[in-house]
Design a protein around this motif. Structure first.
Motif, short mmCIF file in Angstrom:
data_model
loop_
_atom_site.label_atom_id
_atom_site.label_comp_id
_atom_site.label_asym_id
_atom_site.label_seq_id
_atom_site.Cartn_x
_atom_site.Cartn_y
_atom_site.Cartn_z
N ASP A 238 0.82 -1.22 0.00
CA ASP A 238 0.00 0.00 0.00
C ASP A 238 0.85 1.26 0.00
O ASP A 238 0.33 2.37 -0.14
N GLN A 239 2.20 1.10 0.15
CA GLN A 239 3.10 2.24 0.11
C GLN A 239 3.83 2.36 -1.23
O GLN A 239 4.49 3.37 -1.47
N TRP A 240 3.71 1.36 -2.09
CA TRP A 240 4.49 1.35 -3.33
C TRP A 240 4.28 2.60 -4.17
O TRP A 240 5.26 3.20 -4.65
N GLU A 241 3.07 2.99 -4.37
CA GLU A 241 2.77 4.08 -5.30
C GLU A 241 2.61 5.44 -4.62
O GLU A 241 2.23 6.41 -5.27
N VAL A 242 2.90 5.49 -3.32
CA VAL A 242 2.87 6.78 -2.63
C VAL A 242 4.02 7.63 -3.17
O VAL A 242 5.17 7.20 -3.20
N MET A 243 3.68 8.83 -3.61
CA MET A 243 4.68 9.69 -4.23
C MET A 243 5.52 10.41 -3.17
O MET A 243 4.99 10.88 -2.16
N ARG A 250 10.53 13.83 -7.93
CA ARG A 250 9.36 13.21 -7.34
C ARG A 250 9.16 11.82 -7.97
O ARG A 250 9.14 11.67 -9.18
N MET A 251 9.04 10.80 -7.11
CA MET A 251 8.88 9.43 -7.60
C MET A 251 8.11 8.61 -6.58
O MET A 251 7.94 9.01 -5.42
N SER A 252 7.67 7.42 -6.99
CA SER A 252 6.96 6.53 -6.07
C SER A 252 7.93 6.01 -5.02
O SER A 252 9.15 5.90 -5.25
N TYR A 253 7.38 5.62 -3.89
CA TYR A 253 8.21 5.16 -2.79
C TYR A 253 8.97 3.90 -3.17
O TYR A 253 10.15 3.75 -2.81
N ILE A 254 8.35 3.00 -3.91
CA ILE A 254 9.03 1.77 -4.29
C ILE A 254 10.19 2.06 -5.24
O ILE A 254 11.27 1.44 -5.13
N ASP A 255 10.01 3.03 -6.13
CA ASP A 255 11.12 3.40 -7.03
C ASP A 255 12.25 4.06 -6.25
O ASP A 255 13.44 3.85 -6.56
N TYR A 256 11.88 4.86 -5.26
CA TYR A 256 12.90 5.50 -4.41
C TYR A 256 13.73 4.43 -3.69
O TYR A 256 14.97 4.47 -3.66
#
Length: 480
Positions: A238-243, A250-256
């Motif tokens: 549920d946190q993956w796509e949180v920006m 600015r990026m999604s949490y999973i990409d960070y």
């Protein structure tokens, strides 16, 4: 039995007693030839025997008397450590501790008079009879219900026996020191192993990583530590796509999290660089695939983060590697710590294991550091090297942890606490790490051996200032 009293009692390996006022009532009796006699309690004699047979604890006697009755009593009970006509009880205590290779906290003492006070302050557990002097009762850990000469020694002995028999450690006794594959030793009597945790403070940059390693070497740290995760496992979905706003935009949490996670090329560089500059390195592995990944590198040990203490699948995977394991115990109950220790000891009672006290707040307030847990964990898991993982600001409390018995310490480390990232604020900067290492080494040097002596540097002020100087320290006249 109160928990603190039990914790002290389970560590005892020798019980020392005074004679008059403990083993006897202090009365004087005379035989036909005028010799003074002593009336001993049979109950106390049984206490000596039960200590030896049931829990393997010997008894010693330190007394200011020189009575033949005491000598005969010691012979009957096979008490080998008998010290008569003693004027300086602390000095005799120090000699016994040194001779038997004990620590002060492994010795108990029972006395009744003011000449016992200094010894009672030096040992791990002190007791007195019910009729002891008021000042002695005030400093005793335990005041017996029975008077001197009537079985108070037996009462104290039974307290220790009960504590020993009731205490079941989470695993078998270990030897207190673990030798790493490079020959470094961590544990009781060894220099504190100082870990500079780089963690994720490299912000995904090898350049920053090299600078942090260089600063750790300059400070004199023994090791640097990183954190290895599989983002897809460790980041809740549920946190993956949180920006998020990041240094890379600015990026999604999973990409960070993916961007800041080092891979094979980066860890290969770290491995080579640490070997080049001569510092140990290892990681906290947060999931099973991360352990699989790290096994291609020959790291010195594995760390288990506090958040992973209840992850038995992860613990099991680390145990399969055979590498030493360092557990952190933040955000955990004692029951959870015991469960992890039992799991490890069921796998291998001799598994090389460290335990670090920690409070998982970033930064942590001093009133929540609870450094006395270092002693509690040491009592709970005898022979396991106990350390400290600190997340506070400042250095004094980490140095205090070493003074309180931490055999290794870990602090988050950064080039600049103002840098972007979650762990920088609770980290130590390079100059701070240098001071921390310096002060820890000073504390270790200052600890000494616990045996009172007069140093060469004290002789001059002694001869200037002391009114009465012992013959051994007086200046000898020079022969012409």
């Amino acid at each position: 039995m109160k928990e603190l009293l039990q914790q002290k009692a389970v560590r005892i390996k020798l019980l020392i007693t005074d004679c008059d006022g403990v083993l006897t009532d202090g009365g004087v009796y005379y035989g036909e030839d005028g010799e003074s006699l002593k009336k001993f309690s049979m109950r106390d004699g049984m206490g000596v025997e039960r200590l030896r047979k049931l829990v393997g604890i010997d008894t010693a006697i330190i007394t200011g008397e020189k009575s033949p009755s005491v000598i005969k009593r010691a012979e009957k009970l096979n008490i080998e450590e008998l010290h008569l006509f003693v004027k300086d009880k602390p000095a005799v205590l120090a000699g016994i501790i040194h001779k038997l290779n004990l620590k002060p906290e492994e010795v108990a003492y029972i006395g009744d008079d003011y000449n016992d006070a200094e010894v009672m302050k030096l040992v791990g557990l002190a007791a007195c009879p019910a009729d002891a002097l008021p000042g002695i009762k005030a400093i005793a850990d335990y005041v017996c219900h029975i008077k001197s000469g009537e079985g108070c020694f037996r009462e104290f002995a039974e307290l220790i026996i009960e504590a020993k028999n009731a205490y079941v450690p989470a695993g078998p006794m270990k030897n207190g020191v673990i030798t790493l594959r490079n020959g470094r030793k961590i544990g009781d009597g060894e220099a504190c192993y100082i870990i500079a945790e780089i963690g994720i403070n490299h912000n995904g940059s090898l350049e920053i990583t090299r600078k942090l390693i260089d600063e750790a070497v300059t400070a004199g740290a023994d090791a640097v530590k990183f954190q290895k995760r599989t983002p897809e496992i460790c980041v809740p979905k549920d946190q993956w796509e949180v920006m998020r706003d990041t240094p890379w935009g600015r990026m999604s949490y999973i990409d960070y999290k993916r961007k800041t996670e080092f891979g094979v090329a980066e860890y290969a560089t770290i491995d080579q660089y640490c070997k080049k500059v001569g510092i140990d390195w290892f990681v906290s592995a947060w999931d099973v695939p991360s352990v699989d990944f790290m096994e291609q590198f020959d790291t010195i040990l594995y760390k288990l983060a506090s958040a992973s203490l209840t992850d038995f699948k992860l613990i099991a995977r680390i145990l399969e590697t055979g590498r030493p394991l360092m557990l952190s115990t933040g955000m955990s109950t004692m029951k959870e710590i015991e469960a992890a220790m039992t799991f490890i000891n069921d796998y291998d009672p001799a598994y090389p294991l460290f335990v670090a006290h920690a409070t998982s707040a970033y930064p942590c307030k001093p009133e929540e550091l609870n450094l006395r847990m270092i002693e509690t964990l040491g009592n709970k898991f005898p022979g396991v090297p106990i350390g400290y993982s600190g997340h506070e600001t400042g250095l004094a409390t980490t140095i205090g942890a070493v003074a309180m018995g931490a055999t290794f310490v870990e602090r988050h480390f950064t080039l600049d606490r103002a840098m972007w990232g979650s762990d920088h604020a609770a980290s130590v900067e390079p100059q701070g790490l240098q001071r921390l290492v310096r002060d820890i080494r000073d504390v270790e040097t200052a600890a000494g051996d616990g045996i009172k002596k007069v140093y060469e540097s004290e002789l001059s002020p002694m001869r200037r200032l002391r009114v009465n100087i012992s013959e051994e320290f007086k200046e000898k006249p020079q022969l012409s």
